[in-house]
Design an enzyme around this catalytic site. Structure first.
Site, PDB file in Angstrom:
ATOM      1  CE1 TYR A 101      73.052 -18.687  97.308  1.00  0.00           C
ATOM      2  CE2 TYR A 101      71.288 -19.810  98.484  1.00  0.00           C
ATOM      3  CZ  TYR A 101      72.629 -19.524  98.317  1.00  0.00           C
ATOM      4  OH  TYR A 101      73.553 -20.088  99.165  1.00  0.00           O
ATOM      5  CD  GLU A 188      76.180 -20.426  97.042  1.00  0.00           C
ATOM      6  OE1 GLU A 188      75.939 -19.982  98.175  1.00  0.00           O
ATOM      7  OE2 GLU A 188      77.132 -20.045  96.353  1.00  0.00           O
TER       8      GLU A 188
END
Ligand code: GDP
Ligand code: MN
Length: 378
Positions: A101, A188
């Site tokens: 992530y 993101e």
């Protein structure tokens, strides 16, 4: 403002972050054709402005053209979190060995950019953040000093093995550059996917923009899609009203943004919760008032309505006529409190009184607010 994954991927790519090849499709037939062009297997992914598409059945792997057509057809028939899927991304499927992530966001309280990474990325990241917060790593970048590569490398080495570190560092620096250039509030990548021994790429992309920065970026504004607005907001825009939906149960119809704010404040002051901010503007027509009522009534949470109008430019009698027409047209059953003041108010009040409708009038803002709060049972 939010943009779709297929748009966000293009931006990431333009900023040097590798993404698998892919294109957007709006029909199963298009999806099948694109799948053949970019080469199978492919992933077909719902393009909606919400997260958790994977868990909602909006991400499917297809090994053949036929599977691609079928998967796209199924996904295009889905509604994810109340949003009907109108487009799918067809992207070259990658073999994911590990999901990382990677994101950069704005920490307003600290006045810094906040980088977040984890070696346990993927669809359960929100759960991880709650259950094992120590697996989510954070690092601040002072925007006045800019990123320090040495610091960032050290930060990233806690999540990435040595052979992926250069790529992760380059990606994070590029995310930061993108955020600063375009005034993003979030950039993101999840999953930031390791696809072989030595390669990580962005297998999903999410970018949000700070609305206050949009006037500086026509190219970003051009990415806006209708879905960016709620259905109510679109209807309001078409009727020339400014509307923001909120969580409470008192619908508000007000003229002027300042009065709308004051109205929300006074509702809260008396223990109520506004369901929306709705400004009918300085010169609202009967049609606009009716549109305002319809938009407010489409929210099932609304238990009462407060109309608070100060007739400056606005003629109170036009508003009153509009209210009467709107109440009849929408067969309003909810309690309605009206406070009118200003230009031609006597005629306006007369119109309301003679309408035979069961509405309550308020003599002042405080009086009207108290009455509507009481009417919704607070
Ligand atoms: P989200 O659920 O809305 O965040 O959608 P994602 O694009 O992140 O997809 C959800 C999950 O599907 C990812 O976490 C991956 O596990 C999986 N996935 C997405 N693309 C691929 C792919 O190309 N190959 C493989 N093997 N899995 C994928
Ligand atoms: Mn994702």
């Amino acid at each position: 403002m939010k943009i779709h994954e297929y748009q966000a991927r293009d931006l990431l790519s333009a900023y040097g972050v590798p993404v698998p090849p892919g294109r957007v499709a709006r029909s199963a037939e298009d999806a099948a054709r694109i799948a053949e062009e970019i080469g199978l297997p492919v992933v077909i992914k719902a393009q909606v402005l919400v997260g958790g598409r994977g868990k909602a059945g909006g991400v499917k792997l297809a090994r053949t053209t036929e599977e691609a057509r079928e998967a796209a057809g199924k996904i295009l028939a889905l509604t994810i979190k109340d949003i009907p899927v109108e487009a799918v991304l067809v992207a070259k499927a990658v073999d994911i060995r590990k999901e990382y992530y990677l994101s950069v966001t704005v920490d307003r309280a600290n006045k810094k950019a906040l980088c977040i990474v984890s070696a346990s990325g993927g669809v359960d990241i929100e759960e991880l953040a709650v259950k094992e917060p120590e697996k989510i790593l954070k690092h601040y970048i002072d925007p006045l000093r800019g990123p320090d590569e040495k610091d960032l490398r050290e930060f990233l080495s806690a999540a990435f093995p040595k052979k992926l570190l250069d790529q992760a560092l380059a990606a994070l620096l590029n995310l930061y550059r993108l955020m600063i250039d375009k005034d993003c509030s979030l950039v993101e990548i999840n999953p930031y996917a390791q696809i072989d021994e030595t390669t990580v790429i962005a297998a999903d992309a999410k970018i949000n923009f700070d609305d206050n920065g949009l006037p500086k970026h026509a190219e970003v504004e051009a990415l806006r899609t209708a879905e960016e607005y709620s259905r109510e907001e679109i209807e309001a825009k078409e009727a020339g009203l400014s509307f923001v939906s909120l969580d409470g149960d008192i619908g508000c119809i007000v003229n002027g943004a300042g009065l709308a704010m004051a109205t929300m404040d006074i509702i809260k002051h008396f223990g109520g919760e506004p369901a929306n901010f709705l400004d009918v503007g300085g010169g609202a027509s009967k049609e606009q008032v009716t549109a305002a009522f319809k938009i407010i009534l489409s929210d099932p949470n609304v238990k009462g309505i407060l109309v608070n109008i100060f007739g400056g430019i606005m003629d109170c009698n036009i508003i009153a006529t509009g209210i009467v027409a709107a109440v009849k047209e929408t067969s309003l059953k909810l309690p309605l409190v009206v406070r009118l003041e200003g230009n031609n108010v006597v005629a306006g009040k007369k119109t309301l009184a003679e309408s035979g409708l069961s509405l309550v009038t308020g003599d002042s803002m405080a009086d009207a607010a108290q009455k509507v709060v009481k009417a919704v049972g607070k």
